[in-house]
Design an enzyme around this catalytic site. Structure first.
Site, PDB file in Angstrom:
ATOM      1  N   ASP A  97       0.869  -1.171   0.000  1.00  0.00           N
ATOM      2  CA  ASP A  97       0.000   0.000   0.000  1.00  0.00           C
ATOM      3  C   ASP A  97       0.909   1.225   0.000  1.00  0.00           C
ATOM      4  O   ASP A  97       1.915   1.256   0.725  1.00  0.00           O
ATOM      5  CB  ASP A  97      -0.861   0.032   1.257  1.00  0.00           C
ATOM      6  N   HIS A 153       4.968  -7.367  -0.439  1.00  0.00           N
ATOM      7  CA  HIS A 153       4.664  -8.647  -1.064  1.00  0.00           C
ATOM      8  C   HIS A 153       5.345  -8.756  -2.430  1.00  0.00           C
ATOM      9  O   HIS A 153       5.772  -7.747  -3.001  1.00  0.00           O
ATOM     10  CB  HIS A 153       3.148  -8.786  -1.239  1.00  0.00           C
ATOM     11  N   SER A 255       7.826   3.547   5.154  1.00  0.00           N
ATOM     12  CA  SER A 255       8.995   4.045   4.443  1.00  0.00           C
ATOM     13  C   SER A 255       8.715   4.090   2.953  1.00  0.00           C
ATOM     14  O   SER A 255       7.650   4.506   2.534  1.00  0.00           O
ATOM     15  CB  SER A 255      10.223   3.191   4.760  1.00  0.00           C
TER      16      SER A 255
END
Length: 292
Positions: A97, A153, A255
Site C-alpha cells: 500500500d 509482497h 517508508s
C-alpha cells in the site's frame, strides 16, 4: 492565497526541522525500543497520540486490533481477502500500500526523487550489472505513510537468491525532505532485492529504503532484521520462492520502496504521481507479454 501559501511554507519548514534536524539515529533506536514495549494500556495511549498526527489511520482491515505493542500495530496483518491480487500474466502488481511518488522512464541511468533532484541508479544500487540492466527502463517510487499497512509482497512470481544491505542515514523520506535533500534515497539505509522470474522478457528489482523512526526491515527469507544494529555481511545469500502477492517481509513503521523495471515494462494505465495504490493493484505492464 498568499497567506495560505505562506502558512504552507511555514508548516513544511516546521515539519522538516522536527523530523530531520534532530538526532535521527538515536531517536530511531529509541523508537525501536519503545515500540516493542508490551503493554496494552501504553499501546492504546500511544495510538491515541499517533492519531493526532495520522488522522487517516484505519485499523478496520487488521486481522486483530488488540495490539500488545506499537510494533504489533505497525506490522499488523490484514484480514484474509482484504487485498485483491491482479492475476494477469503481463501485470506487475504493487508490492505494498502506498502513495505513488516520482515515476516514469529512466533517462539513461538517471532517476528523480523529486522535481529537480536527480540521482544515478549507481548511487542507489552498488552493482554495475543492475545499473546497466535498468538503463532506459522505468521506475516507480512507492511511499508508505506511517498510518498504512507496512507489509510488502512479491509483485510477480519470482525467486530471490541474494539481498544486498547498504548501511546509511535515517532521513525522513516525506515530500518535504525529498524537495530539500539531494540524493536522499542514496544516503539512507536500504536493501537491494533483484527478482528472478521463471518466465519473463525482462526483470524487476525492489529497493526498500528505511527512514527516521524506521531503519528496520524484516525479510522472511533472512534470519536477522536489517537495522541500525545489524553487523553482518552486506551481500546476504538466501533461497526463497514467491507467488505473486505472497508476503516477503515488512517495515517496522513506514517508508519507501523503489521499483525498477527493464525497458519492456510501462506504467500501468492511469498510474500517476500522488495516486494512492493498494498492494495487489496493477503497477506495471509487460509490453512483450500478452495478458491471460
Amino acid at each position: 492565497m498568499a497567506t495560505a501559501l505562506h502558512m504552507l511554507s511555514q508548516h513544511e519548514q516546521l515539519n522538516f526541522l522536527l523530523t530531520n534536524r534532530i538526532p535521527r539515529r538515536q531517536l530511531t533506536r529509541f523508537m525501536g525500543w519503545y515500540s516493542r514495549i508490551e503493554s496494552r494500556r501504553l499501546t492504546r495511549a500511544s495510538l491515541r497520540l499517533w492519531r493526532l498526527f495520522a488522522a487517516d489511520l484505519n485499523l478496520d482491515e487488521a486481522e486483530h486490533r488488540d495490539f500488545l505493542s506499537l510494533h504489533d500495530c505497525f506490522t499488523r496483518r490484514l484480514k484474509p481477502g482484504a487485498r485483491t491480487i491482479d492475476a494477469r500474466a503481463n501485470v506487475v502488481v504493487s508490492p505494498c500500500d502506498a502513495i505513488v511518488g516520482e515515476c516514469g522512464t529512466i533517462q539513461g541511468t538517471r532517476v528523480f526523487q523529486a522535481k529537480g533532484f536527480p540521482y544515478e541508479i549507481g548511487e542507489l544500487i552498488p552493482d554495475a550489472g543492475l545499473q546497466q540492466r535498468y538503463r532506459d527502463g522505468c521506475y516507480v517510487t512507492l511511499r508508505l505513510k506511517s498510518s498504512m499497512y507496512h507489509r510488502f509482497h512479491a509483485p510477480v512470481d519470482c525467486s530471490v537468491d541474494q539481498i544486498t544491505y547498504i548501511s546509511g542515514d535515517t532521513w525522513n523520506v516525506n515530500p518535504v525532505a525529498l524537495k530539500r535533500i539531494e540524493k536522499l534515497y542514496c544516503r539512507n539505509e536500504r536493501a537491494v532485492v533483484a527478482l528472478t522470474q521463471p518466465v519473463a522478457s525482462g526483470s524487476i528489482c525492489l529497493v526498500p529504503v528505511a527512514a527516521v523512526l524506521v531503519a528496520s526491515m524484516k525479510f522472511h527469507c533472512l534470519p536477522d532484521d536489517l537495522n541500525l544494529q545489524y553487523r553482518g555481511p552486506n551481500r546476504i545469500a538466501c533461497s526463497a520462492r514467491y507467488k505473486k502477492g505472497e508476503e516477503m517481509g515488512y517495515f517496522q513503521h513506514g517508508s519507501t520502496i523503489i521499483v525498477f523495471a527493464t525497458s519492456n515494462y510501462r506504467l500501468a494505465e492511469g498510474l500517476g504521481q500522488g495516486q494512492a495504490i493498494r498492494m495487489g493493484q496493477a503497477l506495471l505492464t509487460d509490453t512483450a507479454t500478452t495478458s491471460d
